[in-house]
Design an enzyme around this catalytic site. Structure first.
Site, PDB file in Angstrom:
ATOM      1  N   THR A 204       0.419  -1.163  -0.216  1.00  0.00           N
ATOM      2  CA  THR A 204      -0.089   0.307   0.218  1.00  0.00           C
ATOM      3  C   THR A 204       0.983   0.918  -0.125  1.00  0.00           C
ATOM      4  OG1 THR A 204      -1.655  -1.012   1.635  1.00  0.00           O
ATOM      5  CG2 THR A 204      -1.728   0.984   1.531  1.00  0.00           C
ATOM      6  N   ARG A 232     -11.881  -9.522  -1.257  1.00  0.00           N
ATOM      7  CA  ARG A 232     -11.386  -8.714   0.027  1.00  0.00           C
ATOM      8  C   ARG A 232     -11.227  -7.744  -0.838  1.00  0.00           C
ATOM      9  NH1 ARG A 232      -7.519  -6.074   2.605  1.00  0.00           N
ATOM     10  NH2 ARG A 232      -7.687  -6.214   4.302  1.00  0.00           N
ATOM     11  N   ASP A 235      -9.281  -1.885   3.550  1.00  0.00           N
ATOM     12  CA  ASP A 235      -9.257   0.262   4.216  1.00  0.00           C
ATOM     13  C   ASP A 235      -9.019   0.725   3.044  1.00  0.00           C
ATOM     14  OD1 ASP A 235      -7.364  -0.720   4.503  1.00  0.00           O
ATOM     15  OD2 ASP A 235      -6.507   1.015   5.712  1.00  0.00           O
ATOM     16  N   GLY A 258      -5.791  -3.858   7.193  1.00  0.00           N
ATOM     17  CA  GLY A 258      -7.432  -3.097   6.784  1.00  0.00           C
ATOM     18  C   GLY A 258      -8.894  -2.794   7.344  1.00  0.00           C
TER      19      GLY A 258
HETATM   20  C1  SD4 Z   1      -4.977  -3.459   2.870  1.00  0.00           C
HETATM   21  N1  SD4 Z   1      -4.165  -1.606   3.991  1.00  0.00           N
HETATM   22  O1  SD4 Z   1      -5.298  -3.982   2.563  1.00  0.00           O
HETATM   23  C2  SD4 Z   1      -3.997  -3.026   3.549  1.00  0.00           C
HETATM   24  C3  SD4 Z   1      -2.869  -3.543   3.359  1.00  0.00           C
HETATM   25  C4  SD4 Z   1      -1.751  -2.303   3.527  1.00  0.00           C
HETATM   26  O2  SD4 Z   1       0.435  -2.438   3.346  1.00  0.00           O
HETATM   27  O3  SD4 Z   1      -1.826  -1.092   4.229  1.00  0.00           O
HETATM   28  N2  SD4 Z   1       0.089  -3.476   3.720  1.00  0.00           N
HETATM   29  O4  SD4 Z   1      -6.025  -3.941   3.827  1.00  0.00           O
END
Ligand code: SD4
Length: 347
Positions: A204, A232, A235, A258
């Site tokens: 992310t 799925r 966040d 998330g």
């Molecule tokens: C998620 N927040 O899909 C993201 C994953 C993430 O570094 O931040 N990874 O839940």
């Protein structure tokens, strides 16, 4: 003739009229602008892209979009199509963007499109909606000039997926980025998260910026947690969870597990805490503590980190576990990486 009482009242009125602007002038804090803050140390290279816009007095909304694009376009990077797939071997992307007028756009469960953040911006600008998902989001992207990619996994994702299939266990790895930095020597445009063998383990990228005009915007783009269930959504594409901007107050974005961020409307909470007078770091800390309070035992096993900036260009971050880094770029320093303070910091 003007009576003495009328004259005194008139005089008092002029004084207060004069003193209001003087008082508010005295209270005004110095504003650091432009400024851009991104999640993780890989955010430094992303900020440099944003700076190409901000440094020329460009708009924050344009800066965060090009910043997100730069990492989405990196082959073998875990943000964008090079990212880790879901448990069925398919990469699905989530992203959202928000500007200074509270306009926002979002896509989730988007497949085979290279730049989800730009599709999210098109949703914001060209539709009456905020969010498009899955097939509908892809159809909208194709209608708006985006190209359908093959859907093949990047070499790194292919390797990681094959390894994962041996056990097929869903176990999000905490601060996987930091662990890999320790294990391998980083190099390249996204160093130190970009490794000798071309791999790049990062899901992310969240970027928030304040431009020269004093306007805030933010973008958040991800391939989501690797090996997630098909369909799925985390966040990152959810306004108020993975990203929130209020141009009167500040902006915040998040990285990590998330589901836990969604439970507390994390970034909305951070911005509301800044509205209540907290500094960006204090506000991030309150959101982290809210997550931990819900489930204190489980919180030892996952990571969530928030970053925030306020209208004065002050910034801060806080995470559950140690190991959450973030990058800050402003006019006078050319960019720096910081390690966020964390709740479970080793004392
Ligand atoms: C998620 N927040 O899909 C993201 C994953 C993430 O570094 O931040 N990874 O839940």
């Amino acid at each position: 003739m003007q009576s003495r009482r009328k004259f005194i009242r008139g005089a008092a009125f002029s004084w207060s009229a004069l003193s209001i602007p003087m008082l508010s002038f005295a209270k005004k804090a110095a504003v650091t602008k432009p400024i851009v803050v991104s999640t993780w140390d890989s955010g430094l290279a992303v900020n440099a892209e944003a700076w190409k816009v901000l440094g020329k007095s460009g708009k924050a909304i344009d800066a965060v979009e090009v910043a997100a694009n730069s990492i989405e376009n990196t082959i073998n990077c875990c943000v964008g199509l090079g990212g880790n797939p879901d448990r069925d071997g398919k990469v699905t992307l989530d992203a959202c963007i928000m500007d200074e007028k509270a306009n926002c756009g979002s896509v989730a469960f988007l497949e085979k499109i290279k730049n989800p953040i730009s599709v999210a911006r098109k949703v914001m600008e060209k539709t009456p909606h905020v969010m498009l998902v899955g097939e509908g989001a892809q159809q909208f992207a194709l209608e708006n000039g985006f190209t359908k990619e093959s859907g093949a996994l990047s070499a790194d994702a292919e390797k990681t997926y094959k390894e994962w299939l041996k056990k097929s266990e869903y176990k999000p790895v905490m601060n996987i980025e930091q662990q890999q930095i320790k294990a391998k020597k980083g190099h390249g445009p996204f160093a130190p998260n970009y490794f000798e063998d071309g791999s790049f383990n990062h899901d992310t990228m969240g970027t928030i910026a304040l431009d020269n005009s004093g306007d805030l915007s933010g973008a958040c783009t991800t391939s989501g947690m690797g090996f997630k269930m098909r369909g799925r959504v985390g966040d990152s594409p959810i306004i108020g969870a993975g990203l929130f901007v209020d141009n009167e107050i500040g902006a915040a974005t998040s990285s990590g597990q998330g589901e836990e961020v969604i439970r507390v409307c994390g970034t909305h909470l951070v911005v509301e805490m800044m509205r209540a007078g907290k500094t960006p770091k204090e506000a991030c800390k309150i959101a982290v503590e809210r997550i931990i309070k819900i489930n204190p035992e489980k919180a030892r096993d996952f990571q969530v980190g928030f970053i925030a900036i306020n209208k004065n260009g002050e910034y801060g971050a806080y995470s559950i576990q140690p190991g959450f880094s973030y990058s800050v770029t402003k006019a006078d320093d050319g960019g720096k990486v910081y390690m966020a303070e964390s709740h479970f910091a080793k004392k």
